[in-house]
Scaffold this motif. Sequence first.
Motif, PDB file in Angstrom:
ATOM      1  N   ALA A  23      26.244  28.242  13.936  1.00 27.69           N
ATOM      2  CA  ALA A  23      26.628  28.447  14.993  1.00 27.69           C
ATOM      3  C   ALA A  23      25.821  29.695  15.821  1.00 27.69           C
ATOM      4  O   ALA A  23      25.120  29.597  16.896  1.00 27.69           O
ATOM      5  N   GLY A  24      25.503  30.516  14.963  1.00 31.01           N
ATOM      6  CA  GLY A  24      24.712  31.841  15.399  1.00 31.01           C
ATOM      7  C   GLY A  24      23.129  31.472  15.748  1.00 31.01           C
ATOM      8  O   GLY A  24      22.869  31.752  16.833  1.00 31.01           O
ATOM      9  N   ALA A  25      22.640  30.483  14.752  1.00 27.98           N
ATOM     10  CA  ALA A  25      21.244  30.067  15.154  1.00 27.98           C
ATOM     11  C   ALA A  25      21.424  29.120  16.427  1.00 27.98           C
ATOM     12  O   ALA A  25      20.500  29.446  17.202  1.00 27.98           O
ATOM     13  N   LEU A  26      22.106  28.388  16.647  1.00 27.33           N
ATOM     14  CA  LEU A  26      22.343  27.366  17.921  1.00 27.33           C
ATOM     15  C   LEU A  26      22.443  28.160  19.016  1.00 27.33           C
ATOM     16  O   LEU A  26      21.761  28.049  20.288  1.00 27.33           O
ATOM     17  N   LEU A  27      23.231  29.291  18.978  1.00 29.46           N
ATOM     18  CA  LEU A  27      23.311  30.236  20.214  1.00 29.46           C
ATOM     19  C   LEU A  27      22.376  30.843  20.438  1.00 29.46           C
ATOM     20  O   LEU A  27      21.716  31.192  21.573  1.00 29.46           O
ATOM     21  N   SER A  41      24.901  21.470  21.127  1.00 36.03           N
ATOM     22  CA  SER A  41      23.598  20.798  21.111  1.00 36.03           C
ATOM     23  C   SER A  41      22.896  20.776  22.257  1.00 36.03           C
ATOM     24  O   SER A  41      21.488  21.163  22.326  1.00 36.03           O
ATOM     25  N   VAL A  42      23.494  20.645  23.469  1.00 35.63           N
ATOM     26  CA  VAL A  42      22.985  20.591  24.932  1.00 35.63           C
ATOM     27  C   VAL A  42      22.315  21.885  25.184  1.00 35.63           C
ATOM     28  O   VAL A  42      21.271  22.014  25.693  1.00 35.63           O
ATOM     29  N   GLY A  43      23.265  22.953  24.828  1.00 44.36           N
ATOM     30  CA  GLY A  43      22.882  24.497  25.051  1.00 44.36           C
ATOM     31  C   GLY A  43      21.528  24.504  24.405  1.00 44.36           C
ATOM     32  O   GLY A  43      20.541  25.448  24.851  1.00 44.36           O
TER      33      GLY A  43
END
Length: 749
Positions: A388-392, A576-578
Amino acid sequence: MGNGDTRVRGLAARAGGWSARHRWAAVGIWVLFVVLAMGLGSAAGRVDVKDSDQMGGETHTAARIIEDAGIDEPAGETVLIQARDGGPAATDAEFRAAVAAVVEAVEGTGKVTGVTSPYDTGTISKDGRSALVQFDMRGEADTAGERVEPVLKAVEGVQKEHGSLRIEEIGGASMMKTFDDAFGDDFKKAEYSAVPVALGILLVAFGALVAALVPVALAITAIMATMGLMGLVSHFQPMSDTANSVMLLVGLAVGVDYCLFYLRREREERAAGRDAQTALRIAAATSGRAIVVSGVTVCVAMAGMLFTGIAEFEAMGLASLMVVAVAMVGSVTVLPALLSLLGERVEKGRVPFLGRRRRSGGAEGSRFWTAVLRRVLARPVVAAAVAAGALLAVAAPAVGMKTQNLTLDQEFGDSLPIVQTYNRVNAAFPGGSDPAEVVVRADDINAPEVRAALAEFRERAIASGASRGPVEITTHDEQNVALVHVPLVGGSDQDKAGESLDKLRDEVRPATLGKVDGVEAPITGQVAGNKDFNDRLVGSVLPVFAFVVAFAFLLMLLSFRSLTVAATSIVLNLLSVGAAYGILVAVFQHGWGASVVGAEGVGAIVSWLPLFLFVILFGLSMDYHVFVVSRIREARLRGRTTRDAIQHGVVTTAGVVTSAAVIMVAVFAIFGTLSMQSMKQMGVGLAAAVLIDATIIRGVLLPAVMALLGERNWYLPKWLHRLPDLTHDEAPEALAPAAREVKGERVGV
């Protein structure tokens, strides 16, 4: 109820069962449907979106006034005559001779009208080194690009005779021809290469030619049928070439994916010892159901584009919705019939070495994902936090996203000579290549007060600093319409040109034309069109987002009867979209790593892309999510613990999800190789999002979150138990191990 009397609930299972029993009828009905759709669509013809319906705001109003008045604005062309370093000035004899030669040459083609000399119109730059010969193309503006070639050659001929001058043509017709020549083949190449790329990946995935051909054939026939349906539907909702391209892109992606899900499950069950009939029935009840849930969710997401109020988006949304629906129906009807007809022959054309892959059928899963899942499930908190941190972090650049319609030089860079001409014209005559157009309609356009207001508007437009002139007024007496062309200060700089437009709309117009009763004076043009389009798009973002998210949540809730699954589905898809947005901004707005994908930082994201990506990605990501979560729930209802069910579901679907993702990434990446920056942005954004979705989201974050939630994954409050139950699609055979089936038991998934 014994095995021999198993009744299956669920549309997908019943459709698959009927098709398998009546295989020739199912195939015949499908072929008839495709042929009829194509024939009727061809006979009806396609109605395309009108220019007046493309935009909103004042741009739309102006287009309507011109359309209602029956004024056919011709395609305007301009020839730039410019002194090279040390070349003659506009007052020199050599320069005058070149201007005269251009006028004579273009008139001699017989393709133009209204040729004007810069010495008559005053279109000479302030430094006296550039001049414009202007004229209009004969015939309709929409087809002017097909007739402009003789004019371009005539101008090239004059250029050869005057080496000390730069003589170049630009305008609506010449740009139309240039783009068609440069990118028409580019698009066709991308569309044609997508099929062999998908076929090659399927060949590796299945190891057999026939098995690889089946999904491609189903996807192509679904696309063909949809093209016919688009012709019929276009008489109610006009279509466009852009909608057609998007339909091809989405149709190939989902059509192949749906067949891939179905075919891999059937092969897996046969590899587990099922007979052909049972394996097909299980595939219909499980993967067939996942296809229906996914297809309906994608259709709902695509329907979100219908809320934009922008004709082009509505066309894209409806075309995409139709092709997904057709592909979904084909996958749960004609595909079982084909598999029943082919039987063992689906393994024909086996590729050496690759053919061995089929024996596992994906049941044993992937060693790589098994290793990943072991670590994720051992430390779900760490895995969820890191993922989650990587995606954010990847999504963070999206906070500073800037959207705009790309200018010519942003869109194409220096890849086309006409872009350099565009920049030179704008440098010498700021705003001259993209002037604002004021469409003035009055009860009597020749009334003294109207004429006075027009004259005052011309003076104030220059005095206010919005334009340096010349401001040209063309009056159409019979229609009581006047067209005022105002070159904007700022030229190709969209921000500065936008400020000039605001001055015209907010200061100059109210003080002049706005004071005359009964006068309408909407301001249009490229800069105005971009602004109105962006304003309308921004206004539609919230309704579209809310519609897509709300209905996707509801569908997931009804399909899995779990509040937790529905909520986590939405959150994971938004992540995913973010992340895709963040990559787009980093690469194309800031230019970080742009050279890696053959792009360049252009300072902005094309305005239509964020909303388009949201709708497409939110829909397509449900493919994997529904497929994986369905398998996890199925394993849980077989008696496995939640943790074991998560590992079983993710690992056994890893092969098909990876294959499906690779196909989507490859198809989308093809569009990332096109020369247009907007197409590069679309291709890279879609490819990056699908890759992230199929790996980090489905392989790490989803299992980690589900492991942390445990039995709460299946939580449904009592007050929601009255909701319709759409989960009971599986037959007992689908839920019982191959070695010991449970007789007479029906379990809902």
